[in-house]
Design an enzyme around this catalytic site. Structure first.
Site, PDB file in Angstrom:
ATOM      1  N   HIS A 204       0.796  -1.244   0.000  1.00 35.78           N
ATOM      2  CA  HIS A 204       0.000   0.000   0.000  1.00 35.78           C
ATOM      3  C   HIS A 204       0.824   1.288   0.000  1.00 35.78           C
ATOM      4  CE1 HIS A 204       0.957   0.190   4.265  1.00 35.78           C
ATOM      5  NE2 HIS A 204       0.514   1.432   4.277  1.00 35.78           N
TER       6      HIS A 204
HETATM    7  C1  UD1 Z   1      -2.430   5.891   5.415  1.00 38.47           C
HETATM    8  C2  UD1 Z   1      -1.205   6.361   6.174  1.00 38.47           C
HETATM    9  C3  UD1 Z   1      -0.197   5.219   6.303  1.00 38.47           C
HETATM   10  C4  UD1 Z   1      -0.848   3.955   6.860  1.00 38.47           C
HETATM   11  C5  UD1 Z   1      -2.060   3.619   6.006  1.00 38.47           C
HETATM   12  C6  UD1 Z   1      -2.766   2.379   6.511  1.00 38.47           C
HETATM   13  C7  UD1 Z   1      -0.713   8.758   5.859  1.00 38.47           C
HETATM   14  C8  UD1 Z   1       0.254   9.709   5.276  1.00 38.47           C
HETATM   15  N1  UD1 Z   1      -0.524   7.459   5.518  1.00 38.47           N
HETATM   16  O1  UD1 Z   1      -2.022   5.612   4.072  1.00 38.47           O
HETATM   17  O2  UD1 Z   1       0.832   5.616   7.159  1.00 38.47           O
HETATM   18  O3  UD1 Z   1       0.091   2.908   6.831  1.00 38.47           O
HETATM   19  O4  UD1 Z   1      -2.952   4.729   6.025  1.00 38.47           O
HETATM   20  O5  UD1 Z   1      -3.727   1.949   5.603  1.00 38.47           O
HETATM   21  O6  UD1 Z   1      -1.564   9.154   6.610  1.00 38.47           O
HETATM   22  N2  UD1 Z   1      -8.706   4.951   0.113  1.00 38.47           N
HETATM   23  C9  UD1 Z   1      -9.997   4.529  -0.099  1.00 38.47           C
HETATM   24  N3  UD1 Z   1     -10.755   4.213   0.991  1.00 38.47           N
HETATM   25  C10 UD1 Z   1     -10.289   4.287   2.246  1.00 38.47           C
HETATM   26  C11 UD1 Z   1      -8.970   4.722   2.444  1.00 38.47           C
HETATM   27  C12 UD1 Z   1      -8.186   5.049   1.380  1.00 38.47           C
HETATM   28  O7  UD1 Z   1     -10.466   4.429  -1.218  1.00 38.47           O
HETATM   29  O8  UD1 Z   1     -11.040   3.967   3.178  1.00 38.47           O
HETATM   30  C13 UD1 Z   1      -7.845   5.250  -1.061  1.00 38.47           C
HETATM   31  C14 UD1 Z   1      -8.088   6.566  -1.711  1.00 38.47           C
HETATM   32  O9  UD1 Z   1      -7.852   6.398  -3.071  1.00 38.47           O
HETATM   33  C15 UD1 Z   1      -7.014   7.447  -1.134  1.00 38.47           C
HETATM   34  C16 UD1 Z   1      -5.881   6.459  -0.984  1.00 38.47           C
HETATM   35  O10 UD1 Z   1      -6.497   5.210  -0.684  1.00 38.47           O
HETATM   36  O11 UD1 Z   1      -6.715   8.515  -1.947  1.00 38.47           O
HETATM   37  C17 UD1 Z   1      -4.904   6.797   0.079  1.00 38.47           C
HETATM   38  O12 UD1 Z   1      -5.519   6.924   1.362  1.00 38.47           O
HETATM   39  P1  UD1 Z   1      -4.817   7.820   2.482  1.00 38.47           P
HETATM   40  O13 UD1 Z   1      -5.606   7.830   3.703  1.00 38.47           O
HETATM   41  O14 UD1 Z   1      -4.425   9.120   1.930  1.00 38.47           O
HETATM   42  O15 UD1 Z   1      -3.446   7.080   2.784  1.00 38.47           O
HETATM   43  P2  UD1 Z   1      -3.091   5.552   2.914  1.00 38.47           P
HETATM   44  O16 UD1 Z   1      -2.372   5.162   1.673  1.00 38.47           O
HETATM   45  O17 UD1 Z   1      -4.255   4.711   3.323  1.00 38.47           O
END
Ligand code: UD1
Length: 349
Positions: A199
């Site tokens: 991820h």
């Molecule tokens: C975040 C944390 C990371 C942690 C991870 C666990 C930061 C900088 N990073 O990364 O440290 O290890 O969470 O999962 O805060 N998305 C969805 N649905 C969700 C969540 C995410 O569709 O419920 C997708 C979206 O496209 C979004 C992308 O994942 O843009 C990234 O989500 P984001 O919360 O920005 O960061 P993570 O990659 O999940």
């Protein structure tokens, strides 16, 4: 009775806050549980919260996905108002996400006692958004609750020792509360297989890199069951990568208990997650970490974890190993959450 605001938002934070929330109840502390809404898919939120015994949050800021600056700013804006309304005696933040940084910053600027659970972890790679979040959060928090001796040393090097207490890792508390005898494995989790998760932005956001990682997993000698984070699922569609033509099988994220049970029953784990490297070590499952550094160097002991970020061609050799048994329990005894609560109360009394 003190009031403590517990701020969570992303999947690993629900897992960390579960045991702390229970310890707060046991200590008679009033808890205000705030979900920033950074993660919002049901499989990333409700399912996990239920699994770790976290109750319905008192507030959900509903920030959702956004670029880093905007996401952090939205959380900061929401929390500033909430902290002023609720007037907690302390605010607790967890780990290294944008929710962590925003919680610490909002609280510290309002002069409210700010504690950071899982303080002192360092990858020494400033290209990771999480590394910037960790460093900034540690430097603005009043109390640094460190999970390991390595974390304490890291904080010492940055001149933060006087605010540091070693508690052990609350994720061990969460892991030990899982009843593996009653967890139902998914139907595909039979025979010999590897478990995988990917991820990190560094492994998902560049089409060439994500393609190379998927290809290397596809070439392994056993079925590879990959629980795909929504970020990875979105990128695979965006880059039009068709990947399930070899060993690789994609699945949606699992519940916390199921994920651990799937890892426990596997021949090895391939991951770029911090938490899972450590969980594999505790469950005595060999792990290959698809990164060049780790915040949990203790997992490298005995060969249980190997850093395989730049050697994707040798992934199979990296995960099929016979690590040496190790006696140490570097992540604590499963009673870290009680210490976290005791320390916070001691500091605000
Ligand atoms: C975040 C944390 C990371 C942690 C991870 C666990 C930061 C900088 N990073 O990364 O440290 O290890 O969470 O999962 O805060 N998305 C969805 N649905 C969700 C969540 C995410 O569709 O419920 C997708 C979206 O496209 C979004 C992308 O994942 O843009 C990234 O989500 P984001 O919360 O920005 O960061 P993570 O990659 O999940």
């Amino acid at each position: 009775m003190p009031t403590l605001m517990n701020v969570v938002g992303a999947r690993p934070q629900f897992i960390k806050a579960g045991p702390v929330s229970r310890a707060l109840a046991k200590a008679g502390v009033k808890e205000i549980l705030v979900d920033t809404g950074q993660h919002y898919d049901e499989l990333m939120t409700d399912v996990i919260m239920k699994d770790v015994g976290l109750r319905e949050p008192d507030f959900n800021l509903g920030v959702g996905s956004a670029p880093h600056g905007l996401q952090t700013a939205r959380i900061l804006e929401g929390l500033e108002v909430l902290i002023q309304d609720v007037q907690p005696d302390a605010v607790l933040s967890y780990g290294d996400t944008n929710s962590t940084l925003a919680a610490a910053l909002a609280s510290a600027k309002l002069g409210v006692f700010t504690a950071h659970v899982e303080a002192g972890l360092r990858s020494f790679n400033r290209a990771m958004p999480e590394e910037l979040n960790r460093v900034a959060t540690d430097h603005i928090s009043d109390l640094l609750l460190a999970p390991t001796e390595t974390a304490v040393k890291n904080l010492g090097r940055e001149g933060l020792l006087s605010r540091t207490v070693m508690t052990g890792d609350v994720m061990v508390d969460a892991l030990l509360s899982i009843r593996f005898d009653v967890v139902e494995l998914p139907s595909w989790a039979t025979g010999d297989y590897y478990a995988a998760t990917i991820h990190r932005p560094s492994n998902t956001d560049d089409p060439a890199r994500v393609g190379a990682v998927m290809e290397s997993l596809n070439r392994l000698d056993l079925p590879v069951h990959l629980m795909a984070h929504p970020r990875l699922q979105a990128r695979l569609v965006e880059f039009d990568l068709r990947i399930e033509d070899g060993a690789l099988h994609l699945h949606d994220p699992l519940s916390y208990g199921q994920m651990l049970a799937v890892v426990k029953a596997s021949r090895g784990l391939l991951t770029d997650s911090g938490g899972l490297q450590k969980e594999a070590f505790i469950l005595e499952v060999p792990c290959a970490t698809i990164r060049d550094e780790t915040e949990w160097p203790e997992t490298l002991e005995g060969g249980w974890n190997v850093l395989a970020g730049s050697d994707l061609d040798r992934l199979a050799q990296q995960v099929v190993r016979a690590p040496r048994p190790v006696d140490s329990a570097p992540f604590g005894d499963g009673m870290a959450s009680g210490r976290v609560v005791d320390e916070v109360i001691r500091h605000i009394s």
